[in-house]
Design an enzyme around this catalytic site. Structure first.
Site, short mmCIF file in Angstrom:
data_model
loop_
_atom_site.label_atom_id
_atom_site.label_comp_id
_atom_site.label_asym_id
_atom_site.label_seq_id
_atom_site.Cartn_x
_atom_site.Cartn_y
_atom_site.Cartn_z
N SER A 94 46.22 68.82 -1.15
CA SER A 94 47.53 68.61 -0.55
C SER A 94 47.38 68.16 0.91
CB SER A 94 48.33 69.91 -0.69
OG SER A 94 49.69 69.67 -0.49
N ASP A 105 54.44 65.65 -9.73
CA ASP A 105 54.16 65.95 -8.33
C ASP A 105 54.70 64.80 -7.49
OD1 ASP A 105 53.07 66.47 -5.83
OD2 ASP A 105 50.99 66.47 -6.49
N HIS A 148 52.19 70.17 -8.77
CA HIS A 148 51.56 70.31 -7.47
C HIS A 148 51.06 71.73 -7.24
CE1 HIS A 148 50.63 68.84 -3.47
NE2 HIS A 148 50.95 70.03 -3.03
#
Ligand SMILES: *[C@@H]1O[C@H](CO)[C@@H](O)[C@H](O)[C@H]1NC(C)=O
Ligand SMILES: *[C@@H]1O[C@H](CO)[C@@H](O)[C@H](O)[C@H]1NC(C)=O
Length: 399
Positions: free
Chosen positions: A189, A343, A373
């Site tokens: 991320s 995501d 995610h």
């Protein structure tokens, strides 16, 4: 209606509201995700409420809730866990206990959390680093870095870069028994964003002699220019990263001034002078056909140059690695990229795959069809453990 039934009704509506989670049909273990998401929603709403009252910054409240999930650096039967600093940056170090004749692999890990949240001490990150050290027989460095809203770009980038440069020195590698030819930088991320950014930066750093063998980018965020690509449109309300939260993260990376966030939502943050950058993030030319579906590409919209003048960071390649031109991508190490179908950041990863391949970089792409995610930092799902196995076995073959 009596008072009691009124309260019951309100409670019922609230429970239904917090539990309600839009999910794709093919999702495995939906109840687990619904449960996790109702926690997340509750925390987000509490943090929003506390911020509205003017009591605490939204991110500081979230960070406070998360701090209960931190664990101390405890060694187990297989891995020695310690804390130290690299160039004044606090890091956690995981070293396998078993004897090793040869030098070990090294993994430099960067946690996620939108440049605002998280730490190497969160139980899930601790577990991930522990597993990586044990199963890969590698020395894992899990770095911390300063966070927004207290610190903005480039503090996050610089901390990670300084800690990495410290690690890559001959003396430090020798101290930990790490083979300088088998080093990987990995992050998820916002950590994937930082991993991509520092890997690019290293290419042009004459002071660093050690070369990375691999960069591993786990559902990375790579650009804040286009926040309405197909994946943003399709997944804006899926857990665990809503579009609204991602846009807040992006803007908080550069400033606490909420006008940048507003400009990002209304696509008014990019000035006309920067129109040449859109070719680097053009999903119409960079996404494989199957991800474009019925989406129609619209030409970019522009705002005044005020935002970019005040907060130039969001057009900086150290914050948006997709903005590097081909010359600055050439020569990047072998790259492993994980993208998840559900995501908002999916298309950032997909576009980087195309851009790297066009620049002649070797890429191994793992697209998780039913992934959402954050799966690798929540090891309670079956799908998370499958992905963890794939990630570790890819590294064990290639690092
Ligand atoms: C340590 O390694 C052994 C052998 O691989 C394994 O069975 C055990 O579960 C590991 N312990 C921990 C705490 O991971
Ligand atoms: C994006 O790509 C499409 C072709 O796939 C092209 O028609 C369009 O002009 C491009 N836009 C920008 C801003 O680069």
């Amino acid at each position: 209606m009596g008072r009691k039934s009124l309260y019951l009704l309100i409670a019922g509506v609230l429970v239904a509201y917090y539990i309600y989670t839009p999910l794709p049909d093919n999702f495995e273990e939906p109840w687990k995700l619904i449960w996790l998401n109702s926690y997340l929603k509750t925390f987000l709403h509490l943090a929003t409420f506390v911020e509205m009252l003017g009591l605490n910054h939204f991110m500081d409240s979230l960070m406070f809730f998360m701090s209960f999930d931190e664990v101390p650096p405890t060694s187990d039967e297989n891995v020695t866990v310690t804390e130290t600093t690299f160039n004044n940056i606090p890091v956690r170090v995981y070293v396998p206990k078993r004897e090793s004749e040869a030098l070990r692999r090294g993994v430099f890990y960067i946690h996620g959390g939108g440049w605002c949240l998280g730490s190497a001490a969160l139980s899930n990150y601790d577990l991930l680093s522990r597993c990586t050290a044990d199963r890969l027989d590698a020395v894992v460095i899990s770095t911390n870095y300063r966070l927004a809203p207290k610190y903005h770009f480039p503090a996050q980038f610089e901390d990670v870069y300084n800690a990495l440069r410290w690690f890559l020195r001959q003396k430090v590698l020798a101290k930990y028994g790490v083979n300088p030819e088998r080093i990987c930088v990995s992050g998820d991320s916002a950590g994937g964003n930082l991993a991509a950014a520092v890997t690019q930066q290293l290419l042009h750093d004459p002071d660093v002699k050690t070369k990375l063998k691999i960069q591993s980018l786990i559902y990375p965020a790579l650009q804040p220019l286009v926040l309405d690509s197909p994946s943003y449109q399709e997944n804006s309300h899926y857990p665990r990263l809503y579009k609204s939260l991602m846009v807040r993260f992006w803007s908080e990376y550069f400033t606490t001034d909420r006008s940048l966030e507003k400009a990002m939502h209304s696509k008014q943050h990019i000035p006309m002078e920067s129109s040449h950058l859109f070719k680097f993030v053009n999903w119409s030319s960079l996404l494989p056909e199957k991800f474009k579906k019925e989406h129609v590409y619209k030409n970019p919209t522009y705002g005044s140059s005020e935002m970019a003048k005040k907060y130039p960071g969001f057009l900086d390649v150290r914050a948006a690695p997709l903005l590097a031109d081909d010359n600055n991508l050439r020569g990047l190490p072998l790259t492993y990229i994980i993208t998840c179908q559900y995501d908002v950041l999916r298309d950032d990863g997909l576009m980087y795959v195309t851009r790297l391949q066009n620049a002649g970089v070797q890429v191994a792409h793992n697209h998780v069809e039913d992934g959402f995610h954050g799966i690798l930092s929540t090891l309670t799902f079956k799908i998370s453990n499958r992905l963890l196995n794939q990630y570790i076995s890819w590294l064990s073959e290639n690092l």
